[in-house]
Design an enzyme around this catalytic site. Structure first.
Site, mmCIF file in Angstrom:
data_model
loop_
_atom_site.group_PDB
_atom_site.id
_atom_site.type_symbol
_atom_site.label_atom_id
_atom_site.label_comp_id
_atom_site.label_asym_id
_atom_site.label_seq_id
_atom_site.Cartn_x
_atom_site.Cartn_y
_atom_site.Cartn_z
ATOM 1 N N THR A 192 79.457 -4.344 31.707
ATOM 2 C CA THR A 192 78.093 -4.871 31.871
ATOM 3 C C THR A 192 78.012 -5.931 32.958
ATOM 4 O OG1 THR A 192 78.561 -6.603 30.264
ATOM 5 C CG2 THR A 192 77.544 -4.562 29.423
ATOM 6 N N CYS B 132 82.969 -5.608 35.486
ATOM 7 C CA CYS B 132 83.369 -5.121 34.164
ATOM 8 C C CYS B 132 82.275 -4.147 33.727
ATOM 9 C CB CYS B 132 83.607 -6.269 33.180
ATOM 10 S SG CYS B 132 82.162 -7.265 32.777
ATOM 11 N N ASP C 224 87.938 -5.122 35.136
ATOM 12 C CA ASP C 224 88.672 -4.653 33.964
ATOM 13 C C ASP C 224 88.612 -3.124 33.984
ATOM 14 O OD1 ASP C 224 86.174 -3.923 33.010
ATOM 15 O OD2 ASP C 224 86.286 -5.101 31.166
ATOM 16 N N HIS C 225 89.060 -2.504 32.899
ATOM 17 C CA HIS C 225 89.112 -1.029 32.882
ATOM 18 C C HIS C 225 87.739 -0.400 33.104
ATOM 19 C CE1 HIS C 225 88.384 -2.584 28.868
ATOM 20 N NE2 HIS C 225 87.731 -1.462 28.595
ATOM 21 N N ARG D 96 66.758 -28.256 48.891
ATOM 22 C CA ARG D 96 66.565 -28.521 47.454
ATOM 23 C C ARG D 96 67.549 -27.726 46.600
ATOM 24 N NH1 ARG D 96 62.927 -24.732 49.035
ATOM 25 N NH2 ARG D 96 62.394 -23.042 47.611
ATOM 26 N N HIS D 97 68.014 -26.615 47.134
ATOM 27 C CA HIS D 97 68.961 -25.806 46.365
ATOM 28 C C HIS D 97 70.341 -26.473 46.296
ATOM 29 C CE1 HIS D 97 65.928 -22.796 46.145
ATOM 30 N NE2 HIS D 97 65.832 -22.757 47.465
ATOM 31 N N HIS E 222 69.755 -19.189 47.160
ATOM 32 C CA HIS E 222 69.396 -20.299 46.266
ATOM 33 C C HIS E 222 70.576 -20.859 45.478
ATOM 34 C CE1 HIS E 222 64.805 -19.285 45.988
ATOM 35 N NE2 HIS E 222 65.241 -19.399 47.229
HETATM 36 C C1 RB5 Z 1 84.776 -3.287 27.885
HETATM 37 O O1 RB5 Z 1 84.563 -2.298 26.953
HETATM 38 C C2 RB5 Z 1 83.523 -4.148 28.039
HETATM 39 O O2 RB5 Z 1 83.276 -4.852 26.875
HETATM 40 C C3 RB5 Z 1 83.687 -5.075 29.223
HETATM 41 O O3 RB5 Z 1 83.936 -4.332 30.357
HETATM 42 C C4 RB5 Z 1 82.467 -5.923 29.568
HETATM 43 O O4 RB5 Z 1 81.318 -5.155 29.646
HETATM 44 C C5 RB5 Z 1 82.302 -7.140 28.777
HETATM 45 O O5 RB5 Z 1 81.392 -7.942 28.979
#
Ligand code: RB5
Length: 142
Positions: A66, A64, A7-8, A131-132, A97
């Site tokens: 996070t 993204c 994403d951005h 096992r995995h 795993h």
């Molecule tokens: C975008 O601002 C942010 O929320 C997205 O990139 C991501 O981190 C969402 O989980």
């Protein structure tokens, strides 16, 4: 084939990763996004998943801010095992795993150097099976 999606908030790192693969003469498929304009990560997780599932050996790299949103979205597809990794051990174990077919990176919390290190480990580590495999088969019922 390596499929890139972001994403951005993951755009800049995705471009750096694409450039890395280009220099290595490794072809990637970039399903977007294509700018830092605000957009919605589920759209790109879906586009990435579709391409990843077109080939048995395909691998996705999704980014993204996070990595959390991309992970949640990507893992809605039962054939996708997307692993959000922030260190080399996670990247290795996600393959060994979990037989992860998508590596998810947190674009706002990881730099290019570390991202490339994780990617190299992810792409060169094999699934251990045993096992995995049993556990992965059980994911269906989770
Ligand atoms: C975008 O601002 C942010 O929320 C997205 O990139 C991501 O981190 C969402 O989980």
């Amino acid at each position: 084939m390596i499929i890139l999606a972001c994403d951005h908030a993951g755009y800049e790192l995705k471009e750096q990763i694409k450039e890395f693969f280009n220099k290595e003469n490794i072809t990637t498929i970039d399903v977007g996004c294509y700018s830092t304009d605000s957009c919605d990560y589920p759209d790109f997780a879906k586009a990435g998943n579709e391409k990843v599932l077109e080939g048995a050996n395909n691998v996705g790299i999704y980014i993204c801010g996070t990595g959390i949103g991309m992970s949640i979205a990507a893992n809605r597809n039962p054939k996708i095992r997307a692993a959000l990794c922030t260190n080399v051990n996670f990247a290795m174990l996600a393959r060994k795993h979990n037989d992860a077919n998508v590596l998810v990176l947190p674009g706002r919390y990881i730099n290019r150097t570390r991202a490339i290190r994780l990617i190299k480990v992810f792409l060169t580590t094999n699934f251990e099976g045993g096992r995995h495999l049993r556990r992965i088969k059980k994911l269906k019922g989770a």
